[in-house]
Design a protein around this motif. Sequence first.
Motif, short mmCIF file in Angstrom:
data_model
loop_
_atom_site.label_atom_id
_atom_site.label_comp_id
_atom_site.label_asym_id
_atom_site.label_seq_id
_atom_site.Cartn_x
_atom_site.Cartn_y
_atom_site.Cartn_z
N ASN A 4 0.62 -1.23 -0.27
CA ASN A 4 0.00 0.13 -0.16
C ASN A 4 1.05 1.14 0.19
OD1 ASN A 4 -2.26 1.73 0.07
ND2 ASN A 4 -2.33 1.54 2.23
N GLU A 5 1.63 1.46 -1.06
CA GLU A 5 2.78 2.40 -1.05
C GLU A 5 2.21 3.55 -2.32
OE1 GLU A 5 5.69 2.61 0.71
OE2 GLU A 5 4.26 1.51 1.92
N ARG A 6 2.76 4.64 -2.27
CA ARG A 6 2.48 5.48 -3.32
C ARG A 6 3.83 5.65 -3.91
NH1 ARG A 6 0.43 11.22 -1.46
NH2 ARG A 6 0.75 11.51 -3.80
N TRP A 7 3.94 4.83 -5.03
CA TRP A 7 5.41 4.43 -5.70
C TRP A 7 5.80 5.40 -6.81
CZ3 TRP A 7 8.14 0.86 -3.65
CH2 TRP A 7 7.31 -0.32 -2.93
N SER A 8 7.03 5.83 -6.85
CA SER A 8 7.72 6.43 -7.95
C SER A 8 8.37 5.42 -8.70
CB SER A 8 8.67 7.36 -7.50
OG SER A 8 9.75 6.67 -6.65
N LEU A 9 8.93 5.72 -9.75
CA LEU A 9 9.48 4.66 -10.67
C LEU A 9 10.95 4.29 -9.95
CD1 LEU A 9 9.74 2.79 -13.21
CD2 LEU A 9 10.78 4.78 -14.43
N ALA A 10 11.70 5.14 -9.44
CA ALA A 10 12.74 5.38 -8.63
C ALA A 10 12.72 4.19 -7.70
CB ALA A 10 13.48 6.51 -8.31
N GLY A 11 11.37 4.39 -6.91
CA GLY A 11 11.35 3.58 -5.81
C GLY A 11 11.14 2.06 -6.08
N LEU A 12 10.30 1.85 -7.08
CA LEU A 12 10.05 0.30 -7.58
C LEU A 12 11.30 0.00 -8.15
CD1 LEU A 12 6.65 1.15 -9.64
CD2 LEU A 12 6.94 -0.42 -7.60
N VAL A 13 12.29 0.50 -8.64
CA VAL A 13 13.26 -0.05 -9.26
C VAL A 13 14.27 -0.37 -7.95
CG1 VAL A 13 15.69 0.63 -10.21
CG2 VAL A 13 13.69 1.20 -11.26
N LYS A 14 14.25 0.49 -6.86
CA LYS A 14 14.94 0.11 -5.81
C LYS A 14 14.34 -1.19 -5.08
CE LYS A 14 16.61 3.37 -3.27
NZ LYS A 14 16.76 4.60 -2.29
N PHE A 15 13.28 -1.18 -4.91
CA PHE A 15 12.74 -2.29 -4.05
C PHE A 15 12.72 -3.71 -5.01
CE2 PHE A 15 10.73 0.93 -1.16
CZ PHE A 15 11.15 0.44 0.00
N LEU A 16 12.40 -3.62 -6.26
CA LEU A 16 12.21 -4.66 -6.98
C LEU A 16 13.44 -5.01 -7.87
CD1 LEU A 16 8.58 -4.10 -8.28
CD2 LEU A 16 9.42 -5.72 -6.98
N LEU A 17 14.33 -4.25 -8.19
CA LEU A 17 15.64 -4.49 -8.97
C LEU A 17 17.06 -4.25 -8.25
CD1 LEU A 17 14.54 -2.85 -12.45
CD2 LEU A 17 14.03 -5.27 -11.47
N ASN A 18 16.69 -3.83 -6.90
CA ASN A 18 17.72 -3.44 -6.09
C ASN A 18 19.02 -2.59 -6.77
OD1 ASN A 18 16.97 -4.84 -3.78
ND2 ASN A 18 17.80 -6.68 -4.55
N CYS A 19 18.39 -1.35 -7.48
CA CYS A 19 19.36 -0.78 -8.04
C CYS A 19 18.68 0.71 -7.87
CB CYS A 19 19.08 -0.82 -9.80
SG CYS A 19 19.96 -2.30 -10.35
N ASP A 20 19.53 1.93 -7.88
CA ASP A 20 19.38 3.29 -8.09
C ASP A 20 19.20 3.66 -9.46
OD1 ASP A 20 19.27 4.02 -5.43
OD2 ASP A 20 21.34 4.10 -5.07
N LEU A 21 18.10 4.29 -9.65
CA LEU A 21 17.52 4.84 -10.95
C LEU A 21 18.12 6.45 -10.81
CD1 LEU A 21 16.17 4.46 -13.57
CD2 LEU A 21 14.30 5.42 -12.44
N PRO A 22 19.07 6.74 -11.91
CA PRO A 22 19.41 8.14 -11.88
C PRO A 22 18.44 9.20 -12.07
CG PRO A 22 21.04 6.70 -13.01
CD PRO A 22 19.70 5.94 -12.75
N LYS A 23 18.08 9.98 -11.27
CA LYS A 23 17.20 11.20 -11.68
C LYS A 23 17.93 12.62 -11.36
CE LYS A 23 13.27 9.08 -12.65
NZ LYS A 23 12.79 9.17 -13.88
N VAL A 24 18.47 12.99 -12.50
CA VAL A 24 19.31 14.24 -12.35
C VAL A 24 18.15 15.32 -12.74
CG1 VAL A 24 21.23 15.50 -13.30
CG2 VAL A 24 21.38 12.89 -13.11
#
Length: 246
Positions: free
Chosen positions: A181-201
Amino acid sequence: MASNSGAGHKPTRGILKKSGSDKKIESNARNPRKLPQWMQNGAIKKTLPTFSIPSSCSIVYSFNANDCAVVCNEFLKSLRGPCHIGFDIEWPVTYEHGKQGRTAVIQFCHIPDEVCFVFHVSCMNSIPKPLREVIERVDVLKVGVNVEGDIQKLCRDFDLIFPQSGFVDLGSFANERLMSNERWSLAGLVKFLLNCDLPKVDSIRKGSWHLYPLTEQQLHYAALDAIASVKIYNQILCRSQLQFTS
């Protein structure tokens, strides 16, 4: 059809194809939200690898309407049934209250073909019919965070027909399939599901997307979002299937 271009040289046609391998970029304490058990068990490391374009994936950058039409026609003809694509758009920030810049870039990624298309529609007089078909077809499932809002914006900007289906919001999909029950951002989904940081400059995100040509950093940014979206969708499907079978 696609031409490779060296630094400082404009492609002879409206398409520039690049290999992903040659790109580099620079709570409430009293009532905390509870994450699903699988998130709690898999502690996220403080330092994560940066999400990057797979070396096998190519970026096709198109800024000419005729070439865009050819590329999209070829994509549609290659389909053998329903498919899903990572989908996103970019537009220049206006800094005027209540106003948004017109959509300048449309990008989508189709994993089986290992290709990400970046269409610089601000360089075109209108959206070519085959690209409109990709957007409007319900059997080409568009997946992304706030993808419905993106499609609504495209319909406003270019007088498209809004499809009543044919898109999936990744945040809602993750909550539904993974019982969160989260308000997901794409970066958040990448972090939790792919264990990576998505660059957002910020300087890239708020850049001049309407100006030709897109920079290497802009191409990289646009492609990453589309690639991340389709990978997240596949990962949610995989995890939800494991939950149902375990």
